[in-house]
Design a protein around this motif. Sequence first.
Motif, PDB file in Angstrom:
ATOM      1  N   PRO A 100       0.842  -1.201   0.000  1.00  0.00           N
ATOM      2  CA  PRO A 100       0.000   0.000   0.000  1.00  0.00           C
ATOM      3  C   PRO A 100       0.874   1.247   0.000  1.00  0.00           C
ATOM      4  O   PRO A 100       2.087   1.165  -0.220  1.00  0.00           O
ATOM      5  CB  PRO A 100      -0.782  -0.148   1.310  1.00  0.00           C
ATOM      6  CG  PRO A 100       0.153  -0.894   2.214  1.00  0.00           C
ATOM      7  CD  PRO A 100       0.901  -1.856   1.310  1.00  0.00           C
ATOM      8  N   THR A 101       0.288   2.381   0.267  1.00  0.00           N
ATOM      9  CA  THR A 101       1.036   3.642   0.221  1.00  0.00           C
ATOM     10  C   THR A 101       1.901   3.808   1.470  1.00  0.00           C
ATOM     11  O   THR A 101       1.398   3.884   2.591  1.00  0.00           O
ATOM     12  CB  THR A 101       0.083   4.854   0.117  1.00  0.00           C
ATOM     13  OG1 THR A 101      -0.856   4.803   1.204  1.00  0.00           O
ATOM     14  CG2 THR A 101      -0.684   4.820  -1.182  1.00  0.00           C
ATOM     15  N   TYR A 102       3.209   3.821   1.253  1.00  0.00           N
ATOM     16  CA  TYR A 102       4.182   4.162   2.278  1.00  0.00           C
ATOM     17  C   TYR A 102       5.069   5.259   1.699  1.00  0.00           C
ATOM     18  O   TYR A 102       5.383   5.243   0.511  1.00  0.00           O
ATOM     19  CB  TYR A 102       5.038   2.949   2.663  1.00  0.00           C
ATOM     20  CG  TYR A 102       4.290   1.847   3.387  1.00  0.00           C
ATOM     21  CD1 TYR A 102       3.684   2.078   4.615  1.00  0.00           C
ATOM     22  CD2 TYR A 102       4.213   0.566   2.846  1.00  0.00           C
ATOM     23  CE1 TYR A 102       3.014   1.065   5.291  1.00  0.00           C
ATOM     24  CE2 TYR A 102       3.543  -0.457   3.513  1.00  0.00           C
ATOM     25  CZ  TYR A 102       2.940  -0.200   4.729  1.00  0.00           C
ATOM     26  OH  TYR A 102       2.269  -1.203   5.384  1.00  0.00           O
ATOM     27  N   TRP A 103       5.526   6.169   2.568  1.00  0.00           N
ATOM     28  CA  TRP A 103       6.233   7.348   2.071  1.00  0.00           C
ATOM     29  C   TRP A 103       7.703   7.365   2.429  1.00  0.00           C
ATOM     30  O   TRP A 103       8.403   8.318   2.127  1.00  0.00           O
ATOM     31  CB  TRP A 103       5.522   8.602   2.566  1.00  0.00           C
ATOM     32  CG  TRP A 103       4.104   8.664   2.099  1.00  0.00           C
ATOM     33  CD1 TRP A 103       2.992   8.300   2.792  1.00  0.00           C
ATOM     34  CD2 TRP A 103       3.644   9.071   0.803  1.00  0.00           C
ATOM     35  NE1 TRP A 103       1.871   8.461   2.016  1.00  0.00           N
ATOM     36  CE2 TRP A 103       2.234   8.939   0.790  1.00  0.00           C
ATOM     37  CE3 TRP A 103       4.292   9.550  -0.347  1.00  0.00           C
ATOM     38  CZ2 TRP A 103       1.459   9.244  -0.318  1.00  0.00           C
ATOM     39  CZ3 TRP A 103       3.519   9.860  -1.466  1.00  0.00           C
ATOM     40  CH2 TRP A 103       2.126   9.710  -1.443  1.00  0.00           C
ATOM     41  N   SER A 104       8.192   6.322   3.079  1.00  0.00           N
ATOM     42  CA  SER A 104       9.628   6.204   3.355  1.00  0.00           C
ATOM     43  C   SER A 104       9.990   4.730   3.330  1.00  0.00           C
ATOM     44  O   SER A 104       9.133   3.853   3.563  1.00  0.00           O
ATOM     45  CB  SER A 104       9.988   6.800   4.723  1.00  0.00           C
ATOM     46  OG  SER A 104       9.501   5.980   5.771  1.00  0.00           O
ATOM     47  N   ALA A 105      11.270   4.442   3.048  1.00  0.00           N
ATOM     48  CA  ALA A 105      11.733   3.057   3.020  1.00  0.00           C
ATOM     49  C   ALA A 105      11.573   2.424   4.407  1.00  0.00           C
ATOM     50  O   ALA A 105      11.226   1.240   4.509  1.00  0.00           O
ATOM     51  CB  ALA A 105      13.187   2.996   2.566  1.00  0.00           C
ATOM     52  N   TYR A 106      11.812   3.188   5.454  1.00  0.00           N
ATOM     53  CA  TYR A 106      11.667   2.660   6.811  1.00  0.00           C
ATOM     54  C   TYR A 106      10.228   2.223   7.063  1.00  0.00           C
ATOM     55  O   TYR A 106       9.969   1.119   7.576  1.00  0.00           O
ATOM     56  CB  TYR A 106      12.074   3.712   7.845  1.00  0.00           C
ATOM     57  CG  TYR A 106      11.874   3.258   9.271  1.00  0.00           C
ATOM     58  CD1 TYR A 106      12.836   2.480   9.907  1.00  0.00           C
ATOM     59  CD2 TYR A 106      10.717   3.589   9.968  1.00  0.00           C
ATOM     60  CE1 TYR A 106      12.647   2.031  11.213  1.00  0.00           C
ATOM     61  CE2 TYR A 106      10.510   3.145  11.267  1.00  0.00           C
ATOM     62  CZ  TYR A 106      11.478   2.371  11.886  1.00  0.00           C
ATOM     63  OH  TYR A 106      11.273   1.925  13.171  1.00  0.00           O
ATOM     64  N   LEU A 139       9.410   6.797  -2.912  1.00  0.00           N
ATOM     65  CA  LEU A 139      10.384   5.820  -2.431  1.00  0.00           C
ATOM     66  C   LEU A 139      11.536   5.669  -3.412  1.00  0.00           C
ATOM     67  O   LEU A 139      12.689   5.484  -3.012  1.00  0.00           O
ATOM     68  CB  LEU A 139       9.710   4.452  -2.248  1.00  0.00           C
ATOM     69  CG  LEU A 139       8.658   4.339  -1.143  1.00  0.00           C
ATOM     70  CD1 LEU A 139       7.990   2.965  -1.198  1.00  0.00           C
ATOM     71  CD2 LEU A 139       9.290   4.551   0.217  1.00  0.00           C
ATOM     72  N   ASN A 140      11.231   5.778  -4.683  1.00  0.00           N
ATOM     73  CA  ASN A 140      12.225   5.606  -5.739  1.00  0.00           C
ATOM     74  C   ASN A 140      13.207   6.778  -5.802  1.00  0.00           C
ATOM     75  O   ASN A 140      14.374   6.587  -6.165  1.00  0.00           O
ATOM     76  CB  ASN A 140      11.505   5.473  -7.082  1.00  0.00           C
ATOM     77  CG  ASN A 140      12.350   4.803  -8.151  1.00  0.00           C
ATOM     78  OD1 ASN A 140      12.459   3.581  -8.204  1.00  0.00           O
ATOM     79  ND2 ASN A 140      12.958   5.609  -9.010  1.00  0.00           N
ATOM     80  N   CYS A 141      12.732   7.975  -5.445  1.00  0.00           N
ATOM     81  CA  CYS A 141      13.524   9.183  -5.693  1.00  0.00           C
ATOM     82  C   CYS A 141      13.995   9.922  -4.446  1.00  0.00           C
ATOM     83  O   CYS A 141      14.927  10.730  -4.526  1.00  0.00           O
ATOM     84  CB  CYS A 141      12.718  10.145  -6.567  1.00  0.00           C
ATOM     85  SG  CYS A 141      12.302   9.480  -8.203  1.00  0.00           S
ATOM     86  N   ILE A 142      13.353   9.701  -3.311  1.00  0.00           N
ATOM     87  CA  ILE A 142      13.793  10.390  -2.103  1.00  0.00           C
ATOM     88  C   ILE A 142      15.188   9.888  -1.725  1.00  0.00           C
ATOM     89  O   ILE A 142      15.531   8.738  -1.976  1.00  0.00           O
ATOM     90  CB  ILE A 142      12.784  10.141  -0.948  1.00  0.00           C
ATOM     91  CG1 ILE A 142      12.973  11.162   0.170  1.00  0.00           C
ATOM     92  CG2 ILE A 142      12.877   8.726  -0.421  1.00  0.00           C
ATOM     93  CD1 ILE A 142      11.857  11.147   1.204  1.00  0.00           C
ATOM     94  N   LYS A 143      16.009  10.762  -1.175  1.00  0.00           N
ATOM     95  CA  LYS A 143      17.405  10.408  -0.907  1.00  0.00           C
ATOM     96  C   LYS A 143      17.535   9.178  -0.020  1.00  0.00           C
ATOM     97  O   LYS A 143      16.939   9.090   1.051  1.00  0.00           O
ATOM     98  CB  LYS A 143      18.134  11.584  -0.257  1.00  0.00           C
ATOM     99  CG  LYS A 143      18.419  12.732  -1.228  1.00  0.00           C
ATOM    100  CD  LYS A 143      19.246  13.814  -0.579  1.00  0.00           C
ATOM    101  CE  LYS A 143      19.573  14.919  -1.578  1.00  0.00           C
ATOM    102  NZ  LYS A 143      20.389  15.991  -0.970  1.00  0.00           N
ATOM    103  N   GLY A 144      18.328   8.233  -0.490  1.00  0.00           N
ATOM    104  CA  GLY A 144      18.549   7.009   0.272  1.00  0.00           C
ATOM    105  C   GLY A 144      19.561   6.117  -0.422  1.00  0.00           C
ATOM    106  O   GLY A 144      19.777   6.244  -1.629  1.00  0.00           O
TER     107      GLY A 144
END
Length: 298
Positions: free
Chosen positions: A82-88, A205-210
Amino acid sequence: MTFVSDLSQSQEYLSFRSSVPLRRIVVDNDNTKVWKIYDCGPKNIKYPLVCLPPVSGTADVFFKQSLALSAKGIRIISAEAPTYWSAYEWCEGFKKLLDYLEVDKIHLFGASLGGYLAQKFAEQTYYCPRVASLILCNAFTDTSVFNNHESAAIFWIMPALVLKRMVMGNFSTDKVDPHIVDAIDFMVERLESLPQADLASRLTLNCIKGYVEAHKLANLPVTIIDVFDEYALSNSVREELYKCYPHAKLANLKSGGNFPYLSRCGEVNLHLQIHLRQFDGTNISASDRSLINIKISG
């Protein structure tokens, strides 16, 4: 008019959808967060192969793997988050899903974003391992390869049409190979089915810094499946992945595009079986050998 691909009308796909139920599972306090999974093969296996799709994919994009590998006695689960906004946050949700399914450890097969998240989950749980091995397909270790860090903060409010165009810009349609064309058409159809929030969260998730702390995964058995024709990621991204896993087994396909699990399913399925075969006879096997023996003797 809704676009319909040839693959979604194929007998193989229709057989998959008619024989394997789509399960919807809520593991978070927020009842709107629903995991979608297809679970094939013997349910007594507690160390299944779990497949994670790319940005544009839904759980059914691995239907060719699900049918072929479950017939070999392998338990294979395709999971759509589902919708999650961070890898954590994604990793915490995925951990709850595995607990719900009463799965101890898993072998993870991730494609593109799915490959990145597979690595992040292995990294986040390395102190109490939940990942037995990794198979990475067209994957990456650092989101800096995408030049959308600043845009990532506003994906959540961007119209679905704009987000879909961003993703489709990576789909090369000038291929003469009909299998690659069919794969692209099928993935476009999957992309069109995604709600705005789901697509926005995946792109975030694909583009946020990580990045992946690969040293924490040094002891994991890893297979890297790569194609050598044109696909969305550059050669430098591939080389960086190789550097992070110097002892990984390499499964190089001459061609296959962005979605080789669809366009070159026979080769990909073979490499998945080869990877999993090293665990046969151990306590982390993904297959039930007794079922294979019954099929052979019968």
